[in-house]
Design a protein around this motif. Structure first.
Motif, mmCIF file in Angstrom:
data_model
loop_
_atom_site.group_PDB
_atom_site.id
_atom_site.type_symbol
_atom_site.label_atom_id
_atom_site.label_comp_id
_atom_site.label_asym_id
_atom_site.label_seq_id
_atom_site.Cartn_x
_atom_site.Cartn_y
_atom_site.Cartn_z
ATOM 1 N N GLY A 132 56.042 -38.780 22.184
ATOM 2 C CA GLY A 132 56.570 -37.520 22.701
ATOM 3 C C GLY A 132 55.977 -36.316 22.361
ATOM 4 O O GLY A 132 54.998 -36.002 22.206
ATOM 5 N N ARG A 133 56.920 -35.429 21.568
ATOM 6 C CA ARG A 133 56.525 -34.057 21.053
ATOM 7 C C ARG A 133 56.180 -34.398 19.649
ATOM 8 O O ARG A 133 55.939 -33.304 18.935
ATOM 9 N N ALA A 134 56.398 -35.322 19.100
ATOM 10 C CA ALA A 134 56.241 -35.628 17.485
ATOM 11 C C ALA A 134 54.680 -35.593 17.283
ATOM 12 O O ALA A 134 54.060 -35.817 18.073
ATOM 13 N N GLN A 135 54.531 -35.101 15.935
ATOM 14 C CA GLN A 135 53.104 -35.290 15.411
ATOM 15 C C GLN A 135 52.548 -36.568 15.133
ATOM 16 O O GLN A 135 53.297 -37.556 15.201
ATOM 17 N N GLY A 136 51.297 -36.755 15.155
ATOM 18 C CA GLY A 136 50.722 -38.069 14.734
ATOM 19 C C GLY A 136 50.068 -38.654 15.822
ATOM 20 O O GLY A 136 50.501 -38.490 17.067
#
Length: 300
Positions: A132-136
């Motif tokens: 989604g919009r999470a980093q990584g």
């Protein structure tokens, strides 16, 4: 196909539920290329396969319920190592925590938001690392489990956890490890990580030797206990929340018989069986939403 629905509240007699998934031609081509490379440079082929396995794909745009993110009543961020995890919530009341599957995101539970908020719940979604919009760019079941634990701690007492697909293993692991919840709803849960690895190899057309090599890499990275830690053989007997397992006979991502095993091993769990919804329509079909709400109200 018209969707069909059946439910029960106790142990079920096993019925043949499997459907053989069709292989994607593009994925099959990648798998064939990796098999050829494996004959010449097995270590390099193994590195590529490992990268593919631990690299979730981002949700394709536009996302059906993305507008809800701008209407959230609360938005926070949680730090997970060097990665920032976004957390959104709507409504006020007992907390319902949503745990998405692989290559997915919290907003895929968008269809649940308004019905549960109207019923008096606070709905919380998050994006696991690499999703989604999470980093990584990479993630794993361990990281997803840690994300569940951190988000649960940040939002207070949990009334119900609703998890989809691979997120079911992360949610169950987190509950067994101490996350408290009154109810646990699993939509299309795989029976264990071992079957997920086998499915990954099958989708790419890997030879048995390549699948074995990939399993060995998993053990080198996480230890041989990884298979037991993410298996409902071990997890189900330790689950204390009241449970509901939702299964579709035409699921081409997680064999329906595997989800059925989760129910059979989880004493006292309830079961909803559908047909014609596949793997992802479970996330928004009105009859599934209605059954989940009924389970939550009855259990309460």
């Amino acid at each position: 196909m018209t969707a069909q629905f059946t439910t029960n509240t106790g142990s079920a007699t096993r019925v043949p539920l499997d459907r053989v998934p069709a292989r994607n031609s593009g994925v099959a081509a990648v798998g064939k290329a990796l098999q050829m490379l494996h004959r010449l440079a097995p270590h390099t082929a193994g590195n590529i396969a490992e990268t593919l396995f631990f690299s979730p794909r981002r949700l394709p745009l536009p996302i059906r319920y993305e507008y809800l993110l701008d209407e959230a009543d609360s938005y926070t961020q949680i730090q997970h190592g060097a990665v920032t995890i976004p957390v959104y919530s709507w409504g006020y009341g007992p907390v319902v925590l949503m745990v998405h599957g692989w290559s997915s995101g919290g907003i895929q539970f968008g269809a649940f938001v308004q019905p549960l908020v109207s019923a008096g719940y606070r709905v919380v979604v998050f994006d696991a690392p690499g999703h989604g919009r999470a980093q990584g760019r990479r993630s794993s079941l361990y990281e997803m489990t840690e994300a569940v634990t951190k988000v649960a701690a940040s939002v207070g007492p949990i009334d119900t956890i609703i998890a989809h697909s691979l997120g079911s293993l992360a949610a169950a692991r987190a509950v067994v490890d101490g996350v408290q919840a009154q109810r646990l709803v699993l939509l299309a849960p795989p029976k264990d990580l071992d079957s997920v690895v086998a499915g990954f190899g099958g989708e790419l057309g890997f030879s048995p030797a390549m699948v074995t090599a990939h399993r060995r890499r998993m053990e080198q990275a996480f230890g041989v206990q990884v298979w037991q830690q993410f298996s409902f053989d071990a997890l189900a007997p330790k689950l204390t929340p009241r449970g509901l397992v939702v299964i579709d006979r035409d699921d081409k991502s997680v064999p329906a018989s595997h989800s059925d095993e989760v129910h059979l091993k989880w004493a006292g769990s309830e079961r909803m069986q559908t047909q014609g919804l596949g793997h992802n329509k479970l996330l928004w079909h009105p009859r599934v939403l209605e059954r989940v709400q009924q389970f939550m109200a009855t259990a309460a």
